[in-house]
Design an enzyme around this catalytic site. Sequence first.
Site, PDB file in Angstrom:
ATOM      1  N   SER A   1       0.797  -1.093   0.227  1.00 51.94           N
ATOM      2  CA  SER A   1      -0.161  -0.038  -0.053  1.00 51.94           C
ATOM      3  C   SER A   1       1.014   1.280  -0.080  1.00 51.94           C
ATOM      4  CB  SER A   1      -1.025  -0.039   1.126  1.00 51.94           C
ATOM      5  OG  SER A   1      -1.654   1.079   1.278  1.00 51.94           O
TER       6      SER A   1
ATOM      7  N   THR B   1      -1.715   2.594  -7.857  1.00 52.40           N
ATOM      8  CA  THR B   1      -2.659   3.370  -8.438  1.00 52.40           C
ATOM      9  C   THR B   1      -2.381   4.518  -9.519  1.00 52.40           C
ATOM     10  OG1 THR B   1      -3.863   2.896  -6.451  1.00 52.40           O
ATOM     11  CG2 THR B   1      -4.912   4.896  -8.071  1.00 52.40           C
TER      12      THR B   1
ATOM     13  N   ASN C   1      -0.677   6.016   3.013  1.00 56.18           N
ATOM     14  CA  ASN C   1      -1.001   6.556   1.658  1.00 56.18           C
ATOM     15  C   ASN C   1      -2.282   7.401   1.865  1.00 56.18           C
ATOM     16  OD1 ASN C   1      -1.541   7.076  -0.762  1.00 56.18           O
ATOM     17  ND2 ASN C   1      -1.650   5.163  -1.678  1.00 56.18           N
TER      18      ASN C   1
ATOM     19  N   SER D   1      -6.298   3.150  -1.999  1.00 54.78           N
ATOM     20  CA  SER D   1      -7.413   2.460  -2.759  1.00 54.78           C
ATOM     21  C   SER D   1      -7.986   1.675  -1.548  1.00 54.78           C
ATOM     22  CB  SER D   1      -7.258   1.749  -3.911  1.00 54.78           C
ATOM     23  OG  SER D   1      -6.255   2.292  -4.560  1.00 54.78           O
TER      24      SER D   1
ATOM     25  N   GLY E   1      -2.798  -3.068  -1.971  1.00 60.42           N
ATOM     26  CA  GLY E   1      -1.486  -3.658  -1.796  1.00 60.42           C
ATOM     27  C   GLY E   1      -1.496  -4.395  -0.392  1.00 60.42           C
TER      28      GLY E   1
ATOM     29  N   GLU F   1      -0.661  -5.324   3.269  1.00 58.52           N
ATOM     30  CA  GLU F   1      -0.778  -4.315   4.339  1.00 58.52           C
ATOM     31  C   GLU F   1      -0.521  -4.968   5.608  1.00 58.52           C
ATOM     32  OE1 GLU F   1      -4.750  -2.771   4.269  1.00 58.52           O
ATOM     33  OE2 GLU F   1      -4.276  -1.251   2.697  1.00 58.52           O
TER      34      GLU F   1
HETATM   35  N1  ADP Z   1       5.313   7.925 -10.290  1.00 64.14           N
HETATM   36  C1  ADP Z   1       4.973   8.797  -9.204  1.00 64.14           C
HETATM   37  N2  ADP Z   1       5.451  10.101  -9.187  1.00 64.14           N
HETATM   38  C2  ADP Z   1       5.178  10.811  -8.051  1.00 64.14           C
HETATM   39  N3  ADP Z   1       4.461  10.620  -7.069  1.00 64.14           N
HETATM   40  C3  ADP Z   1       4.185   9.169  -7.019  1.00 64.14           C
HETATM   41  C4  ADP Z   1       4.196   8.252  -7.927  1.00 64.14           C
HETATM   42  N4  ADP Z   1       3.555   7.059  -7.762  1.00 64.14           N
HETATM   43  C5  ADP Z   1       3.333   7.301  -6.462  1.00 64.14           C
HETATM   44  N5  ADP Z   1       3.372   8.609  -6.106  1.00 64.14           N
HETATM   45  C6  ADP Z   1       2.934   9.098  -4.693  1.00 64.14           C
HETATM   46  O1  ADP Z   1       2.643   8.282  -3.814  1.00 64.14           O
HETATM   47  C7  ADP Z   1       1.356   8.173  -3.529  1.00 64.14           C
HETATM   48  C8  ADP Z   1       0.770   6.822  -3.241  1.00 64.14           C
HETATM   49  O2  ADP Z   1       0.709   6.267  -4.316  1.00 64.14           O
HETATM   50  P1  ADP Z   1      -0.460   5.311  -4.699  1.00 64.14           P
HETATM   51  O3  ADP Z   1      -0.599   5.114  -6.282  1.00 64.14           O
HETATM   52  O4  ADP Z   1      -1.881   5.837  -4.302  1.00 64.14           O
HETATM   53  O5  ADP Z   1      -0.322   3.947  -4.007  1.00 64.14           O
HETATM   54  P2  ADP Z   1      -0.964   2.379  -3.839  1.00 64.14           P
HETATM   55  O6  ADP Z   1      -1.904   2.494  -4.771  1.00 64.14           O
HETATM   56  O7  ADP Z   1       0.153   1.483  -4.286  1.00 64.14           O
HETATM   57  O8  ADP Z   1      -1.532   2.579  -2.487  1.00 64.14           O
HETATM   58  C9  ADP Z   1       0.618   8.916  -4.389  1.00 64.14           C
HETATM   59  O9  ADP Z   1      -0.476   9.642  -3.553  1.00 64.14           O
HETATM   60  C10 ADP Z   1       1.596  10.002  -4.969  1.00 64.14           C
HETATM   61  O10 ADP Z   1       1.806  11.051  -3.914  1.00 64.14           O
HETATM   62 MG    MG Z   2      -4.004   2.327  -4.691  1.00 69.07          MG
END
Ligand code: ADP
Ligand code: MG
Length: 1074
Positions: free
Chosen positions: A106, A111, A156, A160, A386, A388
């Site tokens: 996570s 996402t 996070n 999600s 993810g 957790e």
């Molecule tokens: N490629 C990226 N570039 C910049 N920030 C990122 C990137 N990927 C993730 N983040 C940051 O990390 C945070 C968490 O990512 P997210 O995709 O929501 O995680 P997950 O879905 O795996 O839980 C996002 O809100 C963003 O701020």
């Molecule tokens: Mg997510």
Amino acid sequence: MEANPSLLETVGVGDLVLLDPLSEESLLQNLKERFKHQEIYTYIGNVVISVNPYKPLPIYSPETVEEYRNCSFFALKPHIYAIADDAYRSLRDRDRDQCILITGESGAGKTEASKQVMSFVAAVCGKGEEVNQVKEQLLKSNPVLEAFGNAKTIRNDNSSRFGKYMDVAFNFKGEPLGGVISNYLLEKSRVVRHVKGERNFHIFYQLLAGGSDQLLRELKLQRDCGRYGYLGRDGASLPGVDDAANFRAIEDAMRVIGFSPAEVRALLEVTAVVLKLGNVQLTSQFEASGVESCSIQETQALREICQQIGLEDSVLERALCSRTVEAKKEKVVMSLNISQGYYGRDALAKNIYNRLFNWLVNRINESIKVDTSEQRKVMGVLDIYGFEIFQDNSFEQFVINYCNEKLQQVFILMTLKEEQEEYVREGIQWTPVAFFDNSIICSLIEDSKAGILAMLDEECLRPGLVNEGTFLGKLDQVFASHKHYESRATQNAQRIMDASLAGTCFRIHHYAGKVTYNVTGFVEKNNDLLFRDLSQAMWKTRHALLRSFFPEGDPQKASLRRPPTAGSQFKSSVATLTKNLYSKNPNYIRCIKPNDRKQPFVFMDELVQMQVRYLGLLENVRVRRAGYAYRQGYEPCLERYKMLCRQTWPKWKGSARDGVQTLLSDLCIPSAELAYGRTKIFIRSPSTLFDLEERRRLRVAELATLIQKMYRGWKCRTHYQLMRKSQIIISAWFRGYAQKKRYGQMKMSVLLIQAYIRGWKARKLLQELKHEKHQSKASAIIAAYWKGYKTRKKYRKYFRSVASVTLANFIYRRLVQKFFLGLKNNLPPMLVTDRTWPAAPYKFLANTNEELKKIFYPWKCKKYRDQMTPQRKAVLQDKLCASELFKGKKALYAKSVQQPFQGEYLGLQKNPKYRTLHAAAEGKLVLADTVRKVNRANGKTVPQLFLLTKAHIILADPKAAQPKTVISLSDVNRVSVTRFSDGFFVLHLNETSRVGTKGDFLLISDHLIEVVTRLHQTLLETTQKTLDLQVADEFSTQFSKGSVAIRVVETAEKKGTAPVCKKKGSRTMEVLVH
Ligand SMILES: Nc1ncnc2c1ncn2[C@@H]1O[C@H](COP(=O)(O)OP(=O)(O)O)[C@@H](O)[C@H]1O
Ligand SMILES: [Mg+2]
């Protein structure tokens, strides 16, 4: 192995396969090094490792999209776009369904990665109004689902809280047609409870922050988050996140997707109801029986809810505070104690929200569904929560981690195990690489008989006292010696003292680490029960959307069958998902979280090391290194590359394997790069494959040109032939037409000539025939005459020869007689003036008739004369004389014809006054009249008596009546008169005479014609000379003083003014007449 230059040019190595030496440290070091230089992506072959930078990077611009679009995977720096492009092209060009598996803890960036993949695909997959609309809808579904399904967690800010798998369908051109979204297990417990520092689902905060005042008023909401029990007191707003703006964005997104305003409204109403349910407070009380019961503490919130959903307050109140239990077919209403009451309330809120979320997904699916039967290819993107590990892990974490375990299994199966097994199967020389196979953990959880989920279900169904303690006891019993299971009981058995493991917990050694789960709430959450009273109450509402969420509330449809448990539902949906994933070509994005403080570019070695370990990246690299980058069955391989070699193109006759061998040796690919399996060819390095692909691309272009060339040639030829054929047909027709026309003309000419000739012949014949006829007629006439002559000659002696003459004479005489008798009887009148005469009746009488006419008129005149008296005769003779003198010469004549010549106008005989005069003319008087004499000097006139005798002309004064002037007739030389009807005349006298010396006389007479006629007659009688009469407009007279010219001037008629004479100078006198 030949390394791709672009992979070497970057920091560290871009592809871990190239790492040397390969160890966990070097791998970590490489990732760290790259991460420090903002290189967040690294490959292991075609798997992308993404390390979350927690900071926006400038590497997702449209220019980057363009750069990676249609570029071979290894040609540029590692990027998530490269894998997206590879998957998309493989789907479009090789017709293979794709799935993109994004895994990681996570907050690792799954996402975000899924959004980047989607936006890349959207950018490259065609254009056009329709396509853009589909793209818009697909992209806009994301913020809506995130608003309802994401929340801030400790790990996070936008975590999600549901699993999402999205299938996007494309047509053969690679244009998107639509899609289907599947959602997995929403973490609905968050609706009613969340850990401190976390938040409820975004939508609640967004609605309160971004809803207009009017909307909030209508939904009976207040902007302050602190007023709502479910939202907690802290952490209402997130730094860097604008809830209000996001709310407007999702409103817009819903409009784009196709939600009607009414649907949006209903959605928000239900959301508000959930929020307000949290404010329904209960109080505890004791009934008379001593049983504890609960009631609504304060009815405000309840009333608002009921007003909103159209339900009576009492119905909901009863449903919240009591429960109907069926015992021995009898319904008993039991009151609930306060904790049961709150449990029911929260269960209702969770259920409503969960069903609302499912409805939302279905509604979006309805909008984006593919509505053509066109053949389609599918790209699936999986973004699931993810792995957790929290302080306190409950049923949700257990399920989430199970799902991740399954996905790891998919990865292992498809990359490590499957690959190695394949080498063995194909008989390729192979040293096995050890890796951890997590199927043992999967079966620990999901085994249908002895799995944790199965046992939980069993526990839930079991009658009697159910609590988590018995469930845990059962687990301890079954998994006492399981390597991946741990609990207080198993530890005790092994005499291990572990304070971290509480008595209510069990621990599973997941592939990604050990997780301790607290069994409290497992049974309840798995049962996922909602009291029937509540679902029935919901079914009674007048709110259509809410009502539709609770079909089981319909008493008619109420079934006693238990719904499937949450665990088994999730298990089966995960099974469907994995099956779906296996059917597609997988593309991996493995996300790594570099730190757990959400700090930009902070790399925590230990944390990453753990992820590298459990993700099996090292094994992945080893297998990849030892193995081959690419494999394909001989047949499809030959089919794909056969155009690169003369022997195999266009058709290879031998076996496919020989074909591939011939092909690859012809292309001079080093044998170390290749391995020939039983059914497949293996290619070691990607660069070889790219080389092959590049050659193929060029060759295909060449072939396409060739085909184009041939086709164009063929098209031109056929077109030419067609034109030629048409031309021949046209010319044939034209020639035919021209000939026909010519023939027609010739025929016409021939006919004309024929007609002329025939006509000429016919005319000739006719002439001849006429001639013949004439001849025959003539001969007949001649013959007739001849016969007549002969006959007459023969019979002449029998007839009198003069008979015809006599006869003719007789007839002639008769006609003449008739003519004359006719004339006699019808003679024209005897009037002398009548000159008419009848025409001759016969031509032969014309001459005679003319003669007769000539005779008749003089005879008629003679007859007239004969009957006249001598007096009358004399009168007429006078008149005749006057006519001879004046007729046609002087206008006065016509007037004078009617006036008889009286001669004596003075009465000389009777009037004694004129005795002297009478005596002077005794016996010789011809005419006596009064005239006016013109004074020669001034033109004035005086009356004078005028007497004409047989010898003289006498002029006398009327008063004296004595002759004044006596002119001998022989002295009269000439008389001049005018042409007009005046009585002016001049007596010209001989100059030698006695009187003549005085000059000529200018006289005016009322009887001019008679005077001049008598003068003429007398002159003729006495002197045998005719009178010289001059009729003119100008004449000269001789006066005593010389000659004077008389000019006659015609004037308009004036009554009573006889001709007026005016002297004009000494030599001219004008006579004005009319
Ligand atoms: N490629 C990226 N570039 C910049 N920030 C990122 C990137 N990927 C993730 N983040 C940051 O990390 C945070 C968490 O990512 P997210 O995709 O929501 O995680 P997950 O879905 O795996 O839980 C996002 O809100 C963003 O701020
Ligand atoms: Mg997510």
